[in-house]
Design an enzyme around this catalytic site. Sequence first.
Site, PDB file in Angstrom:
ATOM      1  N   HIS B 252      39.865  74.599  19.836  1.00 43.41           N
ATOM      2  CA  HIS B 252      39.705  73.427  20.699  1.00 43.41           C
ATOM      3  C   HIS B 252      38.593  72.592  20.104  1.00 43.41           C
ATOM      4  O   HIS B 252      37.533  73.109  19.769  1.00 43.41           O
ATOM      5  CB  HIS B 252      39.364  73.828  22.133  1.00 43.41           C
ATOM      6  CG  HIS B 252      39.500  72.711  23.113  1.00 43.41           C
ATOM      7  ND1 HIS B 252      38.587  71.705  23.180  1.00 43.41           N
ATOM      8  CD2 HIS B 252      40.444  72.439  24.042  1.00 43.41           C
ATOM      9  CE1 HIS B 252      38.966  70.847  24.125  1.00 43.41           C
ATOM     10  NE2 HIS B 252      40.089  71.279  24.666  1.00 43.41           N
ATOM     11  N   ARG B 272      37.905  62.848  27.120  1.00 45.22           N
ATOM     12  CA  ARG B 272      38.310  61.835  26.151  1.00 45.22           C
ATOM     13  C   ARG B 272      39.417  60.953  26.721  1.00 45.22           C
ATOM     14  O   ARG B 272      39.426  59.743  26.501  1.00 45.22           O
ATOM     15  CB  ARG B 272      38.747  62.502  24.841  1.00 45.22           C
ATOM     16  CG  ARG B 272      37.543  62.944  24.025  1.00 45.22           C
ATOM     17  CD  ARG B 272      37.953  63.802  22.827  1.00 45.22           C
ATOM     18  NE  ARG B 272      38.291  65.164  23.252  1.00 45.22           N
ATOM     19  CZ  ARG B 272      39.305  65.863  22.767  1.00 45.22           C
ATOM     20  NH1 ARG B 272      40.098  65.331  21.864  1.00 45.22           N
ATOM     21  NH2 ARG B 272      39.529  67.088  23.186  1.00 45.22           N
TER      22      ARG B 272
END
Lengths: 366, 637
Positions: B252, B272
Amino acid sequence: MGTEKSQAAGAPATKRQFRIWRGDETGGDLKEYLVEVKEGEVVLDIIHRLQSTEAPDLACRWNCKAGKCGSCSVEINGKPKLACMTRMSTFTADETISVTPLRTFPIVRDLVTDVSFNYEKARETPAFAPPPGVTPGDYRMQQVDVERSQEFRKCIECFLCQTVCHVIRDHEENKPAFAGPRYFIRAAELDMHPLDARDDRKEYAQAEQGLGYCNITKCCTEVCPEHIKITDNGIIPMKERVVDRKYDPLVWLGNKIFRRGQVPQTSVTSEHSPGAVRTPAAGPPGFHSHAGASHDPEAEAQAQAGVNWHREVPKPTAPTLDETGKLPLTELTFDRPAAPSPFGEDVSFPLPPEHLNYAHPEQDKH
Amino acid sequence: MTTTTRIERHHYDVVVIGAGGAGLRAAIEARLAGKKTAIISKSLFGKAHTVMAEGGAAAAMGNVNSRDSWQVHFRDTMRGGKFLNNFRMAELHAKESPQRIWELETYGALFDRTKDGRISQRNFGGHEYPRLAHVGDRTGLELIRTLQQKIVSLQQEDRREHGSYDARIRVFAETTITELLLDGDRVAGAFGYYRESGEFILFEAPAVVLATGGVGRSYKVTSNSWEYTGDGHALALRAGATLINMEFLQFHPTGMVWPPSVKGILVTESVRGDGGILKNSEGKRFMFDYVPDVFRKQYADSAAEADRWYEDPDNNRRPPELLPRDEVARAINSEVKAGRGTPAGGVYLDIASRLPAEEIRRRLPSMYHQFKELADVDITREPMEVGPTCHYVMGGVEVDPDSGAALGHVRGLFAAGEVSGGMHGSNRLGGNSLSDLLVFGKRAGGHAASYADGLASRPRVPVPAVETAVETALAPLQRDTGESPYVLQQDLQAVMGDLVGIIRREGELVDALARLGELRERVAKVSAAGGRRYNPGWHLALDLRNMLVVSECTAKAALERRESRGGHTREDHPTMDPAWRRVNQVCSLEGDIVHLDRKPLPRMRPELFALFDRAELAKYLTDEELAEFDALTEEER
């Protein structure tokens, strides 16, 4: 290669004093450990360090180490907490940190307790009842309506609220009849679910889950790592409509005290119980009137015999009811951070001695 | 010597190993099919690693953008997996996930809503349309709790009907399975121990569903919990099943790197998706420099266009921060290696300067809360320090795509969720794992039930196998000359983290295999102090051999695959090679030795191929395959 040796060259290791409960159901005690602590660590890091060094078989539950699974519940310096969310920086440098298992549940070993009580209560709580005739994909709900239940669905089932609840913390005898805060908010969540087909969640909570045992001391809300307002948003609204004056022990208690002049006996046997009104209040030094300082000789004589029949007992002022004829118990809409007193707005505890209409016949002999 | 050991015996039709999303969904299905079902959970019921999933569950319901469909979802999934996915699994997944999500609502799940009262869906890396059903940033918890409560509701039904909650579905919490038992090539049962008491337990069952999750605990920096020791992978191998795609691990891109207590913990991609940007130590928004050619069409090349996308996604291209995870992880890695990283070896993820504090708290409540409480970092005021963390293994048990039945030399074994391989190809899209759990959990549970139904005779558990399992389990406690399991685990994590990590090189992989060989001998002699009662050292000692064999699979497959694709990056072979796209690497166990074979990928059906542009396919396919594709489209004209 790569193995992190605990004593890095140069950097002086900070050692901290820990006392960790070791033992099983046959007994055990607090063991002292002097452990290395690094910057930015939490209590669970220290337990892991102990496991990988001097206490490889130290039993402790944990999973996510991120405050999301609710596995590493322990009592740190006596307070129920998640070990993964207790930062070492919250203690003073010379503080000894004690870590003990959850007090309310039976010991398995070391910091691990048998929490099956909670799973039993979960199984007893009636499940979501899907709305009949609505096919999957056709569920329509507004965000504002789901948010009320979503607050309770944040629960990570760490059971800190269950272990801190004084109804069962030191009262094994209350366990069969009492589901605990975790399952009150489960009932509340379903009660507030926009599409749940059952409409008796509140009645159920009162009749089967022992909601009435709860006297809103808010300890559960205080320890909740998810900051769920268990009491204000869950328990109180659940008490709100279901209870009438016969049902709720607080109201019942008020009736007993002011209408019949009896000492209340509720089944709740903790220190927090409203039974605390029995606490004798000290009168002014050097003077003790049995008749509430009335100076009326007759009243005094009667009072000496045990009961002051003539003293005016202040009439309880009933708390204001809302338009539905019920107590406005929700704190969001109320002017103080607790339920209104069922004893009346003008009564505060402990009662001044002159307001008591009972005096023990032999109290002066002591 | 151990024949007198007490072993608790149980008979079930279906035993589900693992109580995360896939396991619980499988168990529900098996129970609904009328089978007597056991759920084995290494932790307490409801604590599974699934709770860590934050973003959401991808399903093409089209609630937010009605142009979404299973075809678009399928396309995104294949693209994300760099066309290495088992196409049939990707197809089933895209088609069935909406029903699986809607079904959760009938179990009581409460997803966030759209204005018209339907399930809200959010944007996520690699998904063309807003597709992730979510509950704030705690979707995994909602999923686990919902399935847990559905199981309780089935138990309540059983109690009304049969008088006992446990009549037809029972949860064995804090129980670890150490061995599958076979009758010839058929699964006959499972052997393990209660963690609390250390007592042994034997399940006799003709069908076993593996749903044990991943392997991340073999890595130094990981978001995975202690349970992720590759148990299902290893059990399957030892039972004669095969593993595929074990070289593909997802790192990740945004795990916490500071402070150390939370190292590895994920910062959800939604940060994000909601406007968070990545900056290096020079303050530069560097992702624009890392958009690969295959993605140029979908991703913005200027900050201005990227910033417009949040408000107007139809007329602007996406910000490069939302590239697939492997691309973001590689970009961060490159920045850090180039000396533009933070002091703790990550980069900055900044949402504080992008949204008002109130809005951040509203959109990302658990993120805000988590950082505040765990690290004393206020994400509304300061940027986070993030870097790649081992997160998910794409590889797993090679299964039949429709039934989840394990291939290889074993019958009666099924797998679903992270432990199964193929669905995600070389890289998993965020949000696809929660829907994967539901789709294939249901399928594996249902097919396990019908397999059990179709058996003429129940397989029998051979007594010697049980005796061997007991001896193996007790061995670490009876040795006192070996090393500590914690030291061995740290050494294993160092080998995997340093040599088989995000960027791989041939020399290091060869070195890793040699070191794993040494570790194998040390692990075989591990000793655990203490007794059998809730002894974490003993538990780890038993998990180590699983971690080791799975690590060997990963290292071997990574050495062999001489290309870079998705979750496998070879510094010495930095590009994708279309010839390698046609190959799955299959691991099997011969005695103690991991054996690696190559197997061609199943051929995608023409109508699925037709969903893609020729120009896009040209980036992935060999010339030969492209010629076939051209011939097909020629026919259609």
